[in-house]
Write an enzyme that holds these catalytic residues in place. Structure first.
Site, PDB file in Angstrom:
ATOM      1  N   HIS A 279       0.744  -1.279   0.031  1.00 45.54           N
ATOM      2  CA  HIS A 279      -0.037  -0.018   0.073  1.00 45.54           C
ATOM      3  C   HIS A 279       0.778   1.163   0.237  1.00 45.54           C
ATOM      4  O   HIS A 279       0.237   2.321  -0.192  1.00 45.54           O
ATOM      5  CB  HIS A 279      -0.902  -0.032   1.220  1.00 45.54           C
ATOM      6  CG  HIS A 279      -1.972   1.119   1.224  1.00 45.54           C
ATOM      7  ND1 HIS A 279      -2.652   1.714   0.337  1.00 45.54           N
ATOM      8  CD2 HIS A 279      -2.263   1.880   2.367  1.00 45.54           C
ATOM      9  CE1 HIS A 279      -3.380   2.516   0.349  1.00 45.54           C
ATOM     10  NE2 HIS A 279      -3.175   2.826   1.867  1.00 45.54           N
ATOM     11  N   CYS A 280       2.051   1.149   0.067  1.00 44.20           N
ATOM     12  CA  CYS A 280       2.969   2.447   0.496  1.00 44.20           C
ATOM     13  C   CYS A 280       3.879   2.812  -0.746  1.00 44.20           C
ATOM     14  O   CYS A 280       3.669   3.696  -1.298  1.00 44.20           O
ATOM     15  CB  CYS A 280       3.920   2.166   1.806  1.00 44.20           C
ATOM     16  SG  CYS A 280       2.989   1.904   3.064  1.00 44.20           S
ATOM     17  N   ILE A 281       4.759   1.839  -0.991  1.00 40.65           N
ATOM     18  CA  ILE A 281       6.061   2.160  -1.949  1.00 40.65           C
ATOM     19  C   ILE A 281       5.492   2.604  -3.347  1.00 40.65           C
ATOM     20  O   ILE A 281       5.751   3.416  -4.191  1.00 40.65           O
ATOM     21  CB  ILE A 281       7.033   1.444  -1.834  1.00 40.65           C
ATOM     22  CG1 ILE A 281       7.551   0.914  -0.716  1.00 40.65           C
ATOM     23  CG2 ILE A 281       8.328   1.620  -2.614  1.00 40.65           C
ATOM     24  CD1 ILE A 281       8.118   1.792   0.475  1.00 40.65           C
TER      25      ILE A 281
END
Ligand SMILES: NC(=O)c1ccc[n+]([C@@H]2O[C@H](COP(=O)([O-])OP(=O)(O)OC[C@H]3O[C@@H](n4cnc5c(N)ncnc54)[C@H](O)[C@@H]3O)[C@@H](O)[C@H]2O)c1
Length: 443
Positions: A279-281
């Site tokens: 969900h982040c990078i």
């Protein structure tokens, strides 16, 4: 509340936070919110959980976990010790002294920030706010969000930020699947809208986190989180490019990175792979790209890394085709087993997993696809992907029955010796099979 009562509101809130009589409300009970709720419960606070997902609310109130690395016993313990309960009724926000927002911040179809979850949450709690509360945003976002989106909504309700209600941004640094760190042992950055907000934010987090790092503003805290994730995205882009160059030169990039890692200073290893996941990078850097445009700036490193990282799944499929071709086979009609479909090793999280893109590309090329992943027994419902598949067990005959095994995610639970012995052909995107072997192609 009149302004002259403001110091009282703060003093009372600080007292409740410090003597742990405060009630902590966590909004969004996913990978970030649930461990945080359990941590506050662990040290003795009363904790209320809020989520719009009725299934999650029901599971938690029945003492069940829906996240692999969070044990049901911990939820049961929190329910017993801290009367932890989950609800979709946001009116309970009024009874909370702290409200911590941990909702998703994805991208839209046009790869622009989708703040709708954050804004919906804020709008759901604003009618229930009262003086003497602290609101902390943890969702990753662009610099300025707390000040430009949260503060005006709170102040429109007649509450002065920094006097009645205290507003902070404190980014989350969860690393699911990493047994070396727990919520309490990961240092946490915190910025406040005013010095009073920061003072309250520190009092909130210092009770549950061993080291809280104060910064000068919410914008600094927001940008800190983006820098951390952009740093990863750009360095992964760099090693993915190095992988393409090494591959063309007949050099094993993993061996190179391992060798470079022996340098005791000035080198940090990053590992190539089949693309970015989670969900982040793959998402957060583009929050900055979008915001930078308002300032007439281009985020060239972010765009370049994004371009390289996004090209990885297609490059891997090219290697799959080449490997089959060398053995006189076409990808069309071949039986391919994808090993590991979670986005990284030892977790059950499928968000943005490059393995799913590999599966889509394989199907598009006419391959028959199966998968094996001990952390994902059934292919879950996903917004943009649908596979009616279950994880297949890994037996010697089963492994040998596939034309090709595509190693996408290197879970520790796989028996790599067994796979290496029985697979006819392995395309390894994670550098598991370092020793050259007739049935291994590195990708
Ligand atoms: N997962 C990680 O490892 C990680 C690490 C650092 C930061 N973050 C950031 O933290 C934020 C949350 O991520 P996550 O992984 O916990 O997401 P998640 O999808 O696991 O959980 C978010 C939860 O919020 C709920 N929700 C959505 N709208 C809501 C609303 N209006 N009110 C209440 N609940 C609502 C969802 O139902 C879901 O349960 C994101 O901004 C993410 O970038 C995540």
């Amino acid at each position: 509340m009149k302004l002259e009562n403001a110091p009282l509101a703060r003093e009372e809130l600080l007292r409740k936070l410090k003597d742990r009589s405060a009630t902590i409300g966590i909004l969004g009970l996913g990978y970030v919110g649930l461990p945080l709720a359990l941590r506050f419960a662990e040290v003795g606070y009363k904790v209320a959980g809020f989520d719009i997902d009725a299934g999650k609310v029901e599971a938690l109130n029945a003492g069940r976990s829906y996240i692999e690395h969070i044990k049901a016993e911990n939820i049961a313990a929190a329910r017993k010790r801290s009367r932890f309960e989950a609800t979709s009724d946001f009116s309970g926000a009024r009874g909370c002294d702290a409200l911590i927002i941990c909702v998703p911040t994805p991208l839209t179809l046009y790869r622009e920030p989708d703040l709708s979850f954050v804004i919906n949450t804020v709008e759901a709690i604003v009618p229930h706010l009262r003086p003497g509360q602290v609101v902390s945003l943890e969702s990753t976002t662009y610099p300025g969000t707390t000040d430009e989106e949260l503060r005006p909504r709170i102040e429109a309700a007649g509450l002065k930020v920094g006097a009645d209600v205290f507003l902070c941004f404190s980014p989350e640094r969860e690393d699911p699947g990493n047994p070396q760190y727990a919520t309490s042992t990961i240092p946490k950055v915190c910025g406040g809208t005013t010095p009073a907000c920061l003072q309250v934010g520190l009092a909130l987090y210092e009770q549950v986190i061993n080291r809280v790092v104060p910064v000068g503003s919410t914008r600094v805290a927001e940008m800190t989180k983006l820098l951390e994730n952009i740093h990863r995205a750009v360095n992964i882009g760099l090693v993915n490019e190095m992988k393409l160059i090494c591959d063309r030169m007949g050099i094993d990039v993993h061996e190179v990175i391992q060798a470079a890692s022996t340098k005791p200073f000035g080198f940090v290893p990053y590992w190539p792979g089949p693309g970015l996941g989670g969900h982040c990078i793959p998402i957060d850097p583009f929050y900055l790209t979008w915001k930078a445009r308002q300032y007439g700036m281009h985020t060239r490193f972010i765009e370049l890394a994004g371009e390289i990282n996004r090209a990885m799944p297609e490059w891997v499929i090219g290697k799959v085709m080449e490997a089959l071709n060398d053995r006189g086979r076409a990808l069309k009609g071949s039986r391919v087993l994808v090993l590991g479909i979670a986005y990284k090793k030892n977790v059950d999280d499928m968000r943005e997993s490059p393995a799913v893109e590999l599966m889509e590309l394989l199907v598009r090329c006419g391959a028959q696809v199966a998968y094996s992943d001990p952390h994902v027994p059934v292919f879950p419902p996903m917004r943009q992907h649908h596979f009616d598949l279950k994880s297949v067990p890994l037996t010697p005959e089963g492994i040998a029955s596939y034309d090709l095994v595509l190693l996408a995610t290197n879970h520790d639970a796989f028996d790599y010796g067994l796979i290496g012995k029985h697979a006819r052909l392995i395309v390894d995107t994670r550098g598991v099979y370092l020793k050259p072997a007739a049935n291994v192609v590195k990708a």
